[in-house]
Design an enzyme around this catalytic site. Sequence first.
Site, short mmCIF file in Angstrom:
data_model
loop_
_atom_site.label_atom_id
_atom_site.label_comp_id
_atom_site.label_asym_id
_atom_site.label_seq_id
_atom_site.Cartn_x
_atom_site.Cartn_y
_atom_site.Cartn_z
N ARG A 73 8.39 -2.59 -5.61
CA ARG A 73 9.84 -2.42 -5.50
C ARG A 73 10.24 -1.31 -4.52
O ARG A 73 11.08 -1.52 -3.63
CB ARG A 73 10.44 -2.11 -6.89
CG ARG A 73 10.54 -3.28 -7.81
CD ARG A 73 10.32 -2.85 -9.25
NE ARG A 73 8.91 -2.57 -9.43
CZ ARG A 73 8.02 -3.49 -9.82
NH1 ARG A 73 8.43 -4.66 -10.21
NH2 ARG A 73 6.74 -3.20 -9.89
N THR A 74 9.66 -0.15 -4.67
CA THR A 74 10.12 1.01 -3.90
C THR A 74 9.83 0.82 -2.41
O THR A 74 10.71 1.01 -1.56
CB THR A 74 9.44 2.30 -4.41
OG1 THR A 74 9.57 2.34 -5.84
CG2 THR A 74 10.08 3.53 -3.81
N LYS A 101 -11.40 8.03 5.84
CA LYS A 101 -12.50 8.81 6.46
C LYS A 101 -12.44 10.27 6.03
O LYS A 101 -13.19 11.10 6.53
CB LYS A 101 -12.39 8.73 7.98
CG LYS A 101 -12.49 7.32 8.54
CD LYS A 101 -12.28 7.37 10.06
CE LYS A 101 -11.92 6.02 10.62
NZ LYS A 101 -11.33 6.11 11.96
N ARG A 123 4.99 8.20 -1.03
CA ARG A 123 4.53 8.16 -2.42
C ARG A 123 3.11 8.69 -2.45
O ARG A 123 2.28 8.32 -1.61
CB ARG A 123 4.58 6.74 -2.98
CG ARG A 123 3.90 6.62 -4.34
CD ARG A 123 4.13 5.30 -5.00
NE ARG A 123 5.51 5.17 -5.44
CZ ARG A 123 5.96 4.16 -6.19
NH1 ARG A 123 5.13 3.20 -6.56
NH2 ARG A 123 7.23 4.10 -6.56
N HIS A 151 10.65 10.88 -9.27
CA HIS A 151 10.87 9.62 -8.54
C HIS A 151 12.40 9.54 -8.36
O HIS A 151 13.09 8.78 -9.04
CB HIS A 151 10.32 8.45 -9.36
CG HIS A 151 10.25 7.14 -8.64
ND1 HIS A 151 10.83 6.92 -7.40
CD2 HIS A 151 9.67 5.95 -8.99
CE1 HIS A 151 10.61 5.67 -7.03
NE2 HIS A 151 9.90 5.07 -7.97
#
Length: 328
Positions: A73-74, A101, A123, A151
């Site tokens: 969703r986000t 890496k 995020r 959030h």
Amino acid sequence: MSAPVSTPVDEQPGVTSLRRKDLLGISDLSPEEISLILDTAVAMKEIGSRPIKKVPALRGKTVVNLFYEPSTRTRTSFEIAEKRLSADTLNIAVASSSVVKGETLADTALNIEAMQPDMIVMRHSSSGACHLLSRICRSAIINAGDGMHEHPTQALLDAFTIKERKGRLEGLKVAIVGDLLHSRVLRSNIHLLTKMGADVWVCGPPTLFPADVARFGVKATSSVDQAVADADVVMLLRIQLERMEGAFFPSLREYFNVFGMTTARLRRAKPDVMIMHPGPMNRGVEIASDVADGPYSVILDQVANGVAVRMAVLYLLAGGGADHEAAA
Ligand code: CP
């Protein structure tokens, strides 16, 4: 590189622009700033109902979506929001980047910065990761979820959805039921709803209570019946098995038996109760399928409103607002 400073908005009612560099959390925002974002999202939602869903507000701006954790969703709604505002947008797939890496978050961010983006939406699994980026990056940083911390755009879209239905936030009883301990959605919602005058109840197993939850001006209970009684809004939180190392309750079936939201349990709420869930849902764990898909559910409205709210955040952080050019 010198550290850029987030300048708080004027401490006056009726603010017309968001004079800050980043959106890191709801804890930083004043009620006036929250209202400005929600009001701006109303206009942004109208853009989404047009045949041509695009305005030039962010033309020439580059937005990078940097997601270190999975998202449906986000990430999708940020990308749609950026495109609707005409920004140049790109998604960095962490799994196929030099992160695998061993490149650090700071080095990754500084290398992205060298390519002159205007905003980075991030995020990350670590609480505070967005604050680190904010200190080292010139670009605006938007927190799309950091660990168990915040959030903010989820809480803003939740508030927008409640206001759209109920016309207000002040005085509403909002019961938040589920995995309280691991939830960044809970923290952002507590900050937002208490700032805006809602009566916030939190409910879950005692093992999933954050130690400091009462400090935030909410009422805490392990009785679902008490939490749901006369509630205007019932918000379910996902059981976050991926963040649990120990056994916080005997089994998922027993969790559902005690805390799962069923039609029978909802009878104690107000007749026009709204059922919310940030997604993704564990059907049959925190919510019964007939509640998730039933007449009181606004879960897909939340998803739809996420685009408008994220458009508002992007637009306002880019300098838009009543004392700047209009979006369209
Ligand atoms: N609500 C939410 O953050 O959903 P995603 O994890 O799919 O982005």
